[in-house]
Design an enzyme around this catalytic site. Sequence first.
Site, PDB file in Angstrom:
ATOM      1  N   SER A  10       0.670  -0.938   0.185  1.00 13.57           N
ATOM      2  CA  SER A  10      -0.151   0.045  -0.066  1.00 13.57           C
ATOM      3  C   SER A  10       0.977   0.724   0.104  1.00 13.57           C
ATOM      4  CB  SER A  10      -0.968  -0.243   1.431  1.00 13.57           C
ATOM      5  OG  SER A  10      -1.752   1.039   1.395  1.00 13.57           O
ATOM      6  N   HIS A  35      -0.796  -0.821  -4.694  1.00 10.26           N
ATOM      7  CA  HIS A  35      -2.094  -0.216  -4.150  1.00 10.26           C
ATOM      8  C   HIS A  35      -2.313   0.741  -3.534  1.00 10.26           C
ATOM      9  CE1 HIS A  35      -5.625  -1.073  -2.225  1.00 10.26           C
ATOM     10  NE2 HIS A  35      -5.766  -0.496  -1.361  1.00 10.26           N
ATOM     11  N   ASP A  37      -4.922   4.306  -2.438  1.00  8.75           N
ATOM     12  CA  ASP A  37      -5.729   4.452  -1.586  1.00  8.75           C
ATOM     13  C   ASP A  37      -5.919   6.189  -2.139  1.00  8.75           C
ATOM     14  OD1 ASP A  37      -6.360   1.721  -0.283  1.00  8.75           O
ATOM     15  OD2 ASP A  37      -4.562   2.418   1.346  1.00  8.75           O
ATOM     16  N   MET A  39      -8.719   8.885  -1.871  1.00  6.55           N
ATOM     17  CA  MET A  39      -9.332   9.475  -0.513  1.00  6.55           C
ATOM     18  C   MET A  39      -9.725  10.671  -0.969  1.00  6.55           C
ATOM     19  SD  MET A  39      -7.784   7.596   3.070  1.00  6.55           S
ATOM     20  CE  MET A  39      -7.141   6.555   3.088  1.00  6.55           C
ATOM     21  N   HIS A  68      -8.437   1.690  -5.095  1.00  5.99           N
ATOM     22  CA  HIS A  68      -8.828   1.744  -3.791  1.00  5.99           C
ATOM     23  C   HIS A  68      -9.542   3.054  -3.609  1.00  5.99           C
ATOM     24  CE1 HIS A  68     -10.638   0.462   0.440  1.00  5.99           C
ATOM     25  NE2 HIS A  68     -12.062   0.872  -0.835  1.00  5.99           N
ATOM     26  N   MET A  70     -12.340   5.156  -2.041  1.00  4.74           N
ATOM     27  CA  MET A  70     -12.616   5.300  -0.956  1.00  4.74           C
ATOM     28  C   MET A  70     -13.862   7.040  -1.181  1.00  4.74           C
ATOM     29  SD  MET A  70     -10.682   4.454   1.407  1.00  4.74           S
ATOM     30  CE  MET A  70      -9.006   3.362   0.787  1.00  4.74           C
ATOM     31  N   MET A 143     -12.681  -5.168   3.355  1.00  3.69           N
ATOM     32  CA  MET A 143     -11.916  -4.597   4.304  1.00  3.69           C
ATOM     33  C   MET A 143     -11.719  -5.385   5.981  1.00  3.69           C
ATOM     34  SD  MET A 143     -10.675  -2.081   2.342  1.00  3.69           S
ATOM     35  CE  MET A 143     -10.155  -0.863   4.129  1.00  3.69           C
ATOM     36  N   GLY A 150      -4.303   3.984   7.719  1.00  5.15           N
ATOM     37  CA  GLY A 150      -3.324   3.422   8.317  1.00  5.15           C
ATOM     38  C   GLY A 150      -3.243   2.928   9.048  1.00  5.15           C
ATOM     39  N   ASP A 177      -7.525  -6.085   3.015  1.00  5.45           N
ATOM     40  CA  ASP A 177      -7.335  -5.098   3.144  1.00  5.45           C
ATOM     41  C   ASP A 177      -6.408  -4.443   4.579  1.00  5.45           C
ATOM     42  OD1 ASP A 177      -5.490  -2.135   3.349  1.00  5.45           O
ATOM     43  OD2 ASP A 177      -7.182  -1.410   1.928  1.00  5.45           O
ATOM     44  N   GLY A 178      -5.860  -4.494   5.196  1.00  9.39           N
ATOM     45  CA  GLY A 178      -6.047  -3.547   6.757  1.00  9.39           C
ATOM     46  C   GLY A 178      -5.310  -4.530   7.858  1.00  9.39           C
ATOM     47  N   GLY A 179      -4.405  -4.163   8.179  1.00 11.95           N
ATOM     48  CA  GLY A 179      -3.595  -4.707   9.440  1.00 11.95           C
ATOM     49  C   GLY A 179      -3.250  -5.909   8.833  1.00 11.95           C
ATOM     50  N   GLY A 199       0.404  -2.163   4.012  1.00 17.20           N
ATOM     51  CA  GLY A 199       1.510  -1.225   4.278  1.00 17.20           C
ATOM     52  C   GLY A 199       2.674  -1.092   4.783  1.00 17.20           C
TER      53      GLY A 199
END
Length: 226
Positions: A10, A35, A37, A39, A68, A70, A143, A150, A177-179, A199
């Site tokens: 990420s 990746h 993001d 936003m 991605h 958002m 997600m 992040g 995606d996430g953690g 990330g």
Amino acid sequence: MGVTAKIAPSMLSSDFANLASEAERMLNCGADWLHMDIMVRHFVPNLTIGAPVIESLRKHTKAYLDCHLMVTNPLDYVEPLGKAGASGFTFHVEISKDNWQELVQRIKSKGMRPGVALKPGTFVEEVYPLVEGANAVEMVLVMTVEPGFGGQKFMPEMMDKVRTLRNRYPSLDIEVDGGLGPSTIAEAASAGANCIVAGSSVFGAPEPAHVISLMRKSVEDAQKNS
């Protein structure tokens, strides 16, 4: 299982002042995708990058840019991102229930690969029509944190969604995606995720190549055992 492991660092966790060199570094470390993001303070409160940054980065890399979005108005971003050189365009199901068919059609017409994302609080059944429809998405992003920032903690309870999707769609690209990192990859891989966004666990590692390799092996081993 007819899907391959894809590791996508990420870029939100990269050094934005050196985005091109960071992208090259990740690819040299074995990344499959990058990746991105996007936003704009709609849908999530954070502000990151948009089409101009994608366009600038595209001049320096041939990598698959996994975008991605958002945002609350993804239709408005299809043409700019297509022109900028985005490879994948993943929108959120929560704000696209009424116009997803038009959205997918436009994404494909601009040469991008459509995907749909769902937040932790969204039922997995919400994406079934988008995967099974005549004009279907080609990836589902589950997600595993609340979108927008992040460095959040992985939510293992989201793996039920991944398992459900994998059982229903054996050949679908399923992204998480996430953690994600060395301590959580096995759980995601065994549930059936094959596209892994990571990330801080990659960019913050002394040896990012080792982390990318470890995550790829985890996905491949899970596929062999499935």
